[in-house]
Design a protein around this motif. Sequence first.
Motif, mmCIF file in Angstrom:
data_model
loop_
_atom_site.group_PDB
_atom_site.id
_atom_site.type_symbol
_atom_site.label_atom_id
_atom_site.label_comp_id
_atom_site.label_asym_id
_atom_site.label_seq_id
_atom_site.Cartn_x
_atom_site.Cartn_y
_atom_site.Cartn_z
ATOM 1 N N ASN A 8 7.520 -5.556 2.520
ATOM 2 C CA ASN A 8 6.152 -5.172 2.824
ATOM 3 C C ASN A 8 5.738 -3.945 2.021
ATOM 4 O OD1 ASN A 8 5.699 -7.025 5.096
ATOM 5 N ND2 ASN A 8 7.313 -5.832 6.074
ATOM 6 N N THR A 10 4.199 -0.356 1.750
ATOM 7 C CA THR A 10 4.075 0.778 2.658
ATOM 8 C C THR A 10 2.597 1.149 2.745
ATOM 9 O OG1 THR A 10 4.320 2.410 0.886
ATOM 10 C CG2 THR A 10 6.356 1.672 2.001
ATOM 11 N N GLN A 11 2.258 1.988 3.702
ATOM 12 C CA GLN A 11 0.874 2.450 3.814
ATOM 13 C C GLN A 11 0.455 3.155 2.526
ATOM 14 O OE1 GLN A 11 1.221 4.786 7.390
ATOM 15 N NE2 GLN A 11 0.957 2.999 8.712
ATOM 16 N N GLN A 43 15.201 -1.667 10.762
ATOM 17 C CA GLN A 43 13.839 -2.146 10.954
ATOM 18 C C GLN A 43 12.988 -1.425 9.919
ATOM 19 O OE1 GLN A 43 12.680 -4.440 13.194
ATOM 20 N NE2 GLN A 43 14.816 -4.803 13.719
ATOM 21 N N VAL A 44 12.247 -2.173 9.115
ATOM 22 C CA VAL A 44 11.397 -1.535 8.119
ATOM 23 C C VAL A 44 9.989 -1.391 8.676
ATOM 24 C CG1 VAL A 44 12.779 -2.308 6.159
ATOM 25 C CG2 VAL A 44 10.873 -3.706 6.940
ATOM 26 N N SER A 45 9.279 -0.405 8.150
ATOM 27 C CA SER A 45 7.954 -0.092 8.663
ATOM 28 C C SER A 45 7.034 0.305 7.514
ATOM 29 C CB SER A 45 8.063 1.080 9.642
ATOM 30 O OG SER A 45 6.814 1.680 9.859
ATOM 31 N N PRO A 46 5.762 -0.083 7.575
ATOM 32 C CA PRO A 46 4.813 0.355 6.550
ATOM 33 C C PRO A 46 4.645 1.874 6.498
ATOM 34 C CG PRO A 46 3.900 -1.478 7.803
ATOM 35 C CD PRO A 46 5.155 -1.043 8.505
ATOM 36 N N ALA A 47 5.037 2.571 7.559
ATOM 37 C CA ALA A 47 4.924 4.028 7.592
ATOM 38 C C ALA A 47 6.095 4.719 6.893
ATOM 39 C CB ALA A 47 4.830 4.512 9.038
ATOM 40 N N GLN A 48 7.106 3.965 6.470
ATOM 41 C CA GLN A 48 8.283 4.561 5.834
ATOM 42 C C GLN A 48 7.942 5.299 4.556
ATOM 43 O OE1 GLN A 48 11.231 1.029 6.586
ATOM 44 N NE2 GLN A 48 12.276 2.580 5.373
#
Length: 106
Positions: A8, A10-11, A43-48
Amino acid sequence: MNTALQGNWTQYGLAREAAARAGGEKLTITHAAVGDGGGSLPQVSPAQTVLKNEVWRGLVNSVMVNPDDPTDVIIDIVIPNNVGGWWLREWGLFDDQGKLVAVGPH
């Protein structure tokens, strides 16, 4: 070995891409990194902004639009055979400013 990974934006990466499409500075992906997730699949996150446990980073060889799917990009990297000793559980792509633009689990 060719490996297809899905992840994904990221932001930050989405904001850079949107700015580029609006006529701003082009988003240039320069580096890729992999990590071992600290021993488990993260767990991956767009905020990373960083990988959980980065173990290797290197220059990308090429970035190209997938000829079979124009919404997909192909990033070519080579991890040297003299590095390792860990499981690849996460990956990230970094721009020319050294910031994480895309992230994914493996």
